[in-house]
Design a protein around this motif. Structure first.
Motif, mmCIF file in Angstrom:
data_model
loop_
_atom_site.group_PDB
_atom_site.id
_atom_site.type_symbol
_atom_site.label_atom_id
_atom_site.label_comp_id
_atom_site.label_asym_id
_atom_site.label_seq_id
_atom_site.Cartn_x
_atom_site.Cartn_y
_atom_site.Cartn_z
ATOM 1 N N TYR A 70 0.830 -1.206 0.000
ATOM 2 C CA TYR A 70 0.000 0.000 0.000
ATOM 3 C C TYR A 70 0.868 1.261 0.000
ATOM 4 O O TYR A 70 0.678 2.164 -0.804
ATOM 5 N N GLN A 78 2.019 5.056 6.832
ATOM 6 C CA GLN A 78 0.626 4.956 6.398
ATOM 7 C C GLN A 78 -0.214 6.097 6.989
ATOM 8 O O GLN A 78 -1.037 6.696 6.297
ATOM 9 N N LYS A 79 0.008 6.428 8.261
ATOM 10 C CA LYS A 79 -0.719 7.534 8.885
ATOM 11 C C LYS A 79 -0.377 8.856 8.212
ATOM 12 O O LYS A 79 -1.243 9.715 8.012
ATOM 13 N N THR A 98 -2.227 9.030 4.977
ATOM 14 C CA THR A 98 -3.640 9.316 5.199
ATOM 15 C C THR A 98 -3.853 10.822 5.386
ATOM 16 O O THR A 98 -4.788 11.397 4.827
ATOM 17 N N LEU A 103 -3.526 12.443 1.998
ATOM 18 C CA LEU A 103 -4.728 12.236 1.187
ATOM 19 C C LEU A 103 -5.871 13.129 1.654
ATOM 20 O O LEU A 103 -6.663 13.611 0.835
ATOM 21 N N ASP A 104 -5.956 13.355 2.946
ATOM 22 C CA ASP A 104 -6.995 14.249 3.468
ATOM 23 C C ASP A 104 -6.817 15.669 2.938
ATOM 24 O O ASP A 104 -7.798 16.349 2.633
ATOM 25 N N SER A 162 -11.608 5.431 -2.761
ATOM 26 C CA SER A 162 -10.846 4.782 -1.690
ATOM 27 C C SER A 162 -9.410 5.315 -1.648
ATOM 28 O O SER A 162 -8.895 5.836 -2.641
ATOM 29 N N ASN A 163 -8.773 5.154 -0.503
ATOM 30 C CA ASN A 163 -7.378 5.577 -0.358
ATOM 31 C C ASN A 163 -6.476 4.892 -1.371
ATOM 32 O O ASN A 163 -5.571 5.512 -1.926
ATOM 33 N N THR A 164 -6.706 3.611 -1.609
ATOM 34 C CA THR A 164 -5.864 2.856 -2.538
ATOM 35 C C THR A 164 -5.941 3.435 -3.940
ATOM 36 O O THR A 164 -4.916 3.658 -4.585
#
Length: 138
Positions: A13, A79-80, A83, A86-87, A100-102
């Motif tokens: 990911y 990963q955090k 995130t 992405l926000d 989705s995030n992916t």
């Protein structure tokens, strides 16, 4: 084995994101962290292949477990951070909340290759069956 699978899942990911130039340039510290994590992960995979996994678990169980736990923790930090990144992208273009995030990470990591992004752009807009990109129109 559960830790190993968790590391592989997060590594795949996070790896998609940091192989793209855009994400790596905007999150340079995290990209450097991922380079280190990636090198550790590759060494673990090479050791597993060399020692034929089952033998490795038997003889180096605690050492392997410790490295996997540390790698997993580092990957979770990355990963955090992704995130959060992405926000910020979603705040700039709210339609991305429906993706989705992916898919969003994959689309952001392929910003230069428009043809490879076609299938990623379609979920962003309702009632689109296909997308034709014309290289001659600007």
């Amino acid at each position: 084995l559960d830790i190993w699978l968790g590391v592989q899942h997060i590594w795949r990911y996070v790896g998609v994101a940091f192989h793209g130039e855009d994400v790596a340039s905007q999150l340079s510290q995290e990209a450097k962290r991922f380079e280190y994590i990636n090198s550790v992960y590759i060494k673990l995979m090479q050791e597993a292949f060399t020692h034929r996994y089952l033998m490795m678990i038997h003889s180096h169980c605690e050492s392997l477990r410790g490295r996997l736990v540390e790698t997993h923790e580092q990957l979770e930090i990355s990963q955090k951070c992704l995130t959060g990144y992405l926000d910020t992208k979603r705040q700039a273009f709210p339609r991305m909340f429906f993706v989705s995030n992916t898919i969003l990470l994959e689309s952001l990591s392929h910003t230069i290759e428009a043809d490879s992004m076609k299938h990623l752009l379609i979920p962003l807009f309702d009632n689109i069956r296909g997308l034709i990109l014309d290289p001659y129109s600007a």
